[in-house]
Design a protein around this motif. Structure first.
Motif, PDB file in Angstrom:
ATOM      1  N   MET A  26       0.842  -1.555   0.245  1.00 45.22           N
ATOM      2  CA  MET A  26       0.246   0.147   0.192  1.00 45.22           C
ATOM      3  C   MET A  26       1.478   1.473   0.228  1.00 45.22           C
ATOM      4  SD  MET A  26      -2.607   1.184   2.876  1.00 45.22           S
ATOM      5  CE  MET A  26      -1.161   2.005   3.815  1.00 45.22           C
ATOM      6  N   LEU A  27       2.066   1.717   0.477  1.00 42.85           N
ATOM      7  CA  LEU A  27       3.033   2.559   1.106  1.00 42.85           C
ATOM      8  C   LEU A  27       3.618   2.549  -0.844  1.00 42.85           C
ATOM      9  CD1 LEU A  27       4.053   4.451   2.711  1.00 42.85           C
ATOM     10  CD2 LEU A  27       6.120   2.847   2.802  1.00 42.85           C
ATOM     11  N   TRP A  28       3.754   1.405  -1.110  1.00 38.46           N
ATOM     12  CA  TRP A  28       5.102   1.575  -2.410  1.00 38.46           C
ATOM     13  C   TRP A  28       3.426   2.245  -3.321  1.00 38.46           C
ATOM     14  CZ3 TRP A  28       8.246   2.527  -4.863  1.00 38.46           C
ATOM     15  CH2 TRP A  28       8.324   2.036  -6.540  1.00 38.46           C
ATOM     16  N   GLU A  29       2.462   1.810  -3.069  1.00 36.80           N
ATOM     17  CA  GLU A  29       0.426   2.322  -3.980  1.00 36.80           C
ATOM     18  C   GLU A  29       0.915   3.345  -4.069  1.00 36.80           C
ATOM     19  OE1 GLU A  29      -3.749   2.201  -4.460  1.00 36.80           O
ATOM     20  OE2 GLU A  29      -2.516  -0.371  -3.669  1.00 36.80           O
ATOM     21  N   ILE A  30       1.187   4.606  -3.029  1.00 39.40           N
ATOM     22  CA  ILE A  30       0.311   5.777  -2.396  1.00 39.40           C
ATOM     23  C   ILE A  30       1.730   6.726  -3.051  1.00 39.40           C
ATOM     24  CG2 ILE A  30       0.731   6.989  -0.514  1.00 39.40           C
ATOM     25  CD1 ILE A  30      -0.540   4.919   1.125  1.00 39.40           C
ATOM     26  N   LEU A  31       3.242   5.652  -2.838  1.00 37.99           N
ATOM     27  CA  LEU A  31       4.345   6.486  -3.440  1.00 37.99           C
ATOM     28  C   LEU A  31       3.807   6.689  -5.271  1.00 37.99           C
ATOM     29  CD1 LEU A  31       7.234   5.506  -1.347  1.00 37.99           C
ATOM     30  CD2 LEU A  31       6.419   7.518  -1.655  1.00 37.99           C
ATOM     31  N   THR A  89       0.646  12.007  -9.515  1.00 38.84           N
ATOM     32  CA  THR A  89      -0.192  13.069  -9.708  1.00 38.84           C
ATOM     33  C   THR A  89       0.753  14.525  -9.792  1.00 38.84           C
ATOM     34  OG1 THR A  89      -1.468  12.038  -7.394  1.00 38.84           O
ATOM     35  CG2 THR A  89      -1.469  14.930  -7.414  1.00 38.84           C
ATOM     36  N   LEU A  90       2.081  14.454  -9.104  1.00 33.26           N
ATOM     37  CA  LEU A  90       2.798  15.317  -9.416  1.00 33.26           C
ATOM     38  C   LEU A  90       3.924  15.403 -10.525  1.00 33.26           C
ATOM     39  CD1 LEU A  90       5.522  17.581  -7.952  1.00 33.26           C
ATOM     40  CD2 LEU A  90       6.314  15.601  -8.408  1.00 33.26           C
ATOM     41  N   ARG A  91       2.610  14.447 -11.430  1.00 32.11           N
ATOM     42  CA  ARG A  91       3.350  14.546 -12.640  1.00 32.11           C
ATOM     43  C   ARG A  91       2.482  14.882 -13.659  1.00 32.11           C
ATOM     44  NH1 ARG A  91       5.440   8.560 -15.372  1.00 32.11           N
ATOM     45  NH2 ARG A  91       2.891   8.827 -14.858  1.00 32.11           N
ATOM     46  N   ALA A  92       1.013  14.665 -13.196  1.00 32.12           N
ATOM     47  CA  ALA A  92       0.380  15.057 -13.751  1.00 32.12           C
ATOM     48  C   ALA A  92       0.074  16.789 -14.142  1.00 32.12           C
ATOM     49  CB  ALA A  92      -1.261  14.520 -13.988  1.00 32.12           C
ATOM     50  N   ASN A  93       0.156  16.903 -12.731  1.00 32.40           N
ATOM     51  CA  ASN A  93       0.145  18.844 -12.512  1.00 32.40           C
ATOM     52  C   ASN A  93       1.886  19.530 -12.514  1.00 32.40           C
ATOM     53  OD1 ASN A  93      -2.571  19.266 -12.514  1.00 32.40           O
ATOM     54  ND2 ASN A  93      -2.383  17.210 -10.587  1.00 32.40           N
ATOM     55  N   PRO A 107      -5.467  18.891   4.884  1.00 30.53           N
ATOM     56  CA  PRO A 107      -6.166  17.982   3.857  1.00 30.53           C
ATOM     57  C   PRO A 107      -6.503  16.152   3.975  1.00 30.53           C
ATOM     58  CG  PRO A 107      -4.383  19.728   3.236  1.00 30.53           C
ATOM     59  CD  PRO A 107      -4.120  19.254   4.519  1.00 30.53           C
ATOM     60  N   ALA A 108      -5.422  15.827   4.259  1.00 36.43           N
ATOM     61  CA  ALA A 108      -5.133  14.295   4.299  1.00 36.43           C
ATOM     62  C   ALA A 108      -6.709  13.882   5.640  1.00 36.43           C
ATOM     63  CB  ALA A 108      -4.485  14.194   5.021  1.00 36.43           C
ATOM     64  N   VAL A 109      -6.821  14.940   6.254  1.00 36.95           N
ATOM     65  CA  VAL A 109      -7.931  14.690   7.367  1.00 36.95           C
ATOM     66  C   VAL A 109      -9.432  14.844   7.087  1.00 36.95           C
ATOM     67  CG1 VAL A 109      -9.080  16.007   9.991  1.00 36.95           C
ATOM     68  CG2 VAL A 109      -6.278  15.034  10.041  1.00 36.95           C
ATOM     69  N   LYS A 110      -9.188  15.976   6.907  1.00 35.62           N
ATOM     70  CA  LYS A 110     -10.824  16.374   5.337  1.00 35.62           C
ATOM     71  C   LYS A 110     -11.148  15.330   4.684  1.00 35.62           C
ATOM     72  CE  LYS A 110     -12.357  19.386   1.427  1.00 35.62           C
ATOM     73  NZ  LYS A 110     -11.993  20.649   1.220  1.00 35.62           N
ATOM     74  N   ALA A 111      -9.813  14.262   3.573  1.00 38.43           N
ATOM     75  CA  ALA A 111     -10.413  13.433   3.100  1.00 38.43           C
ATOM     76  C   ALA A 111     -10.148  11.977   3.696  1.00 38.43           C
ATOM     77  CB  ALA A 111      -8.719  13.374   1.997  1.00 38.43           C
ATOM     78  N   SER A 112      -9.718  11.792   4.520  1.00 43.17           N
ATOM     79  CA  SER A 112     -10.621  11.149   5.858  1.00 43.17           C
ATOM     80  C   SER A 112     -11.832  11.013   6.082  1.00 43.17           C
ATOM     81  CB  SER A 112      -9.173  10.762   6.841  1.00 43.17           C
ATOM     82  OG  SER A 112      -9.495  11.716   7.635  1.00 43.17           O
ATOM     83  N   LYS A 113     -12.226  12.083   6.217  1.00 44.88           N
ATOM     84  CA  LYS A 113     -13.698  12.083   6.924  1.00 44.88           C
ATOM     85  C   LYS A 113     -14.969  12.671   6.030  1.00 44.88           C
ATOM     86  CE  LYS A 113     -12.366  14.768  11.419  1.00 44.88           C
ATOM     87  NZ  LYS A 113     -12.719  15.453  11.986  1.00 44.88           N
ATOM     88  N   LEU A 114     -14.437  12.424   4.732  1.00 44.85           N
ATOM     89  CA  LEU A 114     -15.298  12.732   3.512  1.00 44.85           C
ATOM     90  C   LEU A 114     -16.610  10.723   3.807  1.00 44.85           C
ATOM     91  CD1 LEU A 114     -13.716  13.836   0.224  1.00 44.85           C
ATOM     92  CD2 LEU A 114     -15.413  14.877   1.682  1.00 44.85           C
ATOM     93  N   PHE A 169      -2.683  10.242   1.931  1.00 45.40           N
ATOM     94  CA  PHE A 169      -2.699  11.464   1.857  1.00 45.40           C
ATOM     95  C   PHE A 169      -2.067  12.828   2.283  1.00 45.40           C
ATOM     96  CE2 PHE A 169      -6.612  11.358  -0.191  1.00 45.40           C
ATOM     97  CZ  PHE A 169      -7.024  11.994  -1.477  1.00 45.40           C
ATOM     98  N   LEU A 170      -1.157  12.305   3.491  1.00 40.08           N
ATOM     99  CA  LEU A 170       0.027  13.067   4.480  1.00 40.08           C
ATOM    100  C   LEU A 170       1.489  12.573   3.295  1.00 40.08           C
ATOM    101  CD1 LEU A 170       0.392  14.056   6.953  1.00 40.08           C
ATOM    102  CD2 LEU A 170       0.429  12.161   8.490  1.00 40.08           C
ATOM    103  N   ILE A 171       1.136  11.340   2.872  1.00 39.35           N
ATOM    104  CA  ILE A 171       3.074  10.878   2.300  1.00 39.35           C
ATOM    105  C   ILE A 171       2.467  11.341   1.182  1.00 39.35           C
ATOM    106  CG2 ILE A 171       3.412   8.669   1.290  1.00 39.35           C
ATOM    107  CD1 ILE A 171       1.889   6.451   3.171  1.00 39.35           C
ATOM    108  N   GLU A 172       1.556  12.192   0.450  1.00 36.69           N
ATOM    109  CA  GLU A 172       1.678  12.472  -0.361  1.00 36.69           C
ATOM    110  C   GLU A 172       2.457  14.107  -0.282  1.00 36.69           C
ATOM    111  OE1 GLU A 172      -1.273  12.836  -3.532  1.00 36.69           O
ATOM    112  OE2 GLU A 172      -2.421  10.766  -2.744  1.00 36.69           O
ATOM    113  N   ALA A 173       1.648  14.860   0.395  1.00 36.69           N
ATOM    114  CA  ALA A 173       2.174  15.608   1.246  1.00 36.69           C
ATOM    115  C   ALA A 173       3.836  16.132   1.027  1.00 36.69           C
ATOM    116  CB  ALA A 173       1.004  16.522   2.191  1.00 36.69           C
TER     117      ALA A 173
END
Length: 425
Positions: free
Chosen positions: A7-12, A18-22, A409-416, A350-354
């Motif tokens: 899962m960690l690898w998938e998140i990375l 996401t970085l490459r797309a924007n 933002p990570a907390v916001k995403a987790s509470k959706l 989302f925290l790892i992405e940040a």
């Protein structure tokens, strides 16, 4: 464990995609982090390089040497005013003789000029080739030995030349290079002009590294010749003799014992009563190094505070782009939750992405900061040091920014709510 690592690898991978797309948005987001970390690494490299080089020059005087001055580094660092200090009594040759009679003293030397507002600064010339203005120092015959400056050629002047006020001179590397070495001329025995007077070159000192300015831009003449050529300056009617007495300890005597002995002799000669402050300074290399280290720590701390502003700007940018990312990927979050993803896993994603974004900015900042340091060293000759702790601080700061500003933002995403997220268009 395998699932968690996967899962960690998938998140990375998702973060990188996401970085490459924007690209532009991501670059602008991490720009503040890059600038902040780059500033920390580059300025730390210059400050520590300067400090280490200067410390090396100071320690070259020897750990068993004490400098006795009318007013010097010690008094100025305590915050005393120049007008108060200049009223102190001048040091004399008799003071040096009295110190030399102590069994704790190994060797005593004198130096006049060389620094401060009353230093003698002169142009030197030979055969139509003139130098810029360099410091002229008056000294005893043991000055070269007590300052541990290696010789390139020739010798230092002797006691006979000092006693008879001979016009002989020992050149530092910079004036020798400007007048002779660049033209392939041997300077020994040549007669040069220093201001209005003529001097015979008897020696040339070798080049030594400089922490700040030109450490080789000087020339040394007998102190008796110096006193004949340069009258004692006055300041508001006060006679100021810029004399420094250099004292080294006898064998087996440590510098603290030597300093105590010097203070005792000087206080007796100046008739100072018990409780009265010294009207002279005794400075050791260890004292100057300790002050230098404190100053360096203060400068580095101030640098971190200033650089943290750029890091905060970068952190705000990370928070903004991660909030936008959460909004754009609301349906994705809903799908992941519907498939069994827990709030903690969404938050970590989302925290790892940040953190990935800010650490990428940190690594770029480290590379740019180190590059700036090396460029300054190569093109300007300024001493540079790149301690590993500065790299660790850069990575640590960038990761901390990612965690702090990516949390919201990570907390916001987790509470959706998954149902509402799946309905989001």
């Amino acid at each position: 464990m395998a699932i968690r690592v996967g899962m960690l690898w998938e998140i990375l991978v998702i973060a990188f995609d996401t970085l490459r797309a924007n690209k532009l948005r991501s670059a602008l987001t991490i720009l503040g982090v890059v600038i902040g970390v780059m500033s920390i690494v580059a300025m730390t490299a210059l400050i520590t390089g300067f400090s280490d080089s200067l410390e090396g020059q100071i320690r070259a005087f020897g750990s068993n040497t004490v400098f006795v001055q009318k007013l010097g580094f010690q008094s100025f660092s305590s915050g005393r005013s120049f007008l108060e200090l200049i009223k102190r009594p001048n040091l004399t040759n008799d003071d040096a003789k009295a110190l030399g009679e102590s069994p704790l003293v190994g060797e005593v030397g004198l130096q006049i000029g060389g620094g401060g507002p009353f230093a003698a600064i002169e142009r030197m010339s030979f055969a139509g080739q003139a130098t810029k203005r360099f410091a002229v120092i008056g000294a005893t015959s043991n000055w070269g030995d007590m300052n541990f400056i290696p010789f390139m050629s020739g010798r230092f002047f002797g006691d006979f030349e000092v006693l008879n006020r001979r016009n002989v001179i020992v050149l530092g590397y910079s004036p020798a290079e400007a007048m002779f070495l660049t033209r392939g001329i041997d300077p020994l025995g040549k007669v040069i002009r220093v201001g209005r007077d003529s001097y015979t070159v008897v020696g040339v000192m070798d080049k030594r590294p400089a922490a700040l300015g030109d450490a080789n831009g000087f020339a040394v003449i007998p102190y008796t010749t110096y006193e004949k050529r340069y009258p004692t300056p006055r300041f508001r009617g006060i006679v100021f003799r810029p004399l420094t007495i250099v004292v080294s300890s006898a064998e087996g005597v440590n510098v603290d014992e030597l300093r105590t002995e010097i203070e005792s002799i000087m206080r007796a000669r100046h008739r100072l009563k018990l409780g009265e402050e010294n009207d002279f300074d005794t400075v050791t290399a260890d004292f100057i190094v300790a002050f230098l280290r404190q100053f360096t720590k203060a400068v580095v701390l101030a640098l971190f505070v200033i650089s943290s502003i750029a890091l905060m700007v970068g952190g705000i940018g990370v928070m903004a782009i991660m909030t936008i990312s959460v909004t754009e990927r609301t349906r994705e979050i809903g799908v992941r939750k519907a498939l069994g993803a827990r709030r903690r896993e969404i938050l970590v994603q989302f925290l790892i992405e940040a953190v990935f974004l800010t650490m990428l900015g940190g690594l770029l900042g480290i590379a740019l900061g180190a590059g700036i340091g090396y460029a300054v060293n190569v093109f300007a000759g300024f001493p540079v040091s790149l301690p590993l702790w500065s790299f660790a601080l850069g990575v640590g700061f960038s990761a901390t920014v990612g965690i702090l500003f990516g949390m919201l933002p990570a907390v916001k995403a987790s509470k959706l709510d998954p149902i509402e997220a799946l309905r989001y268009e």
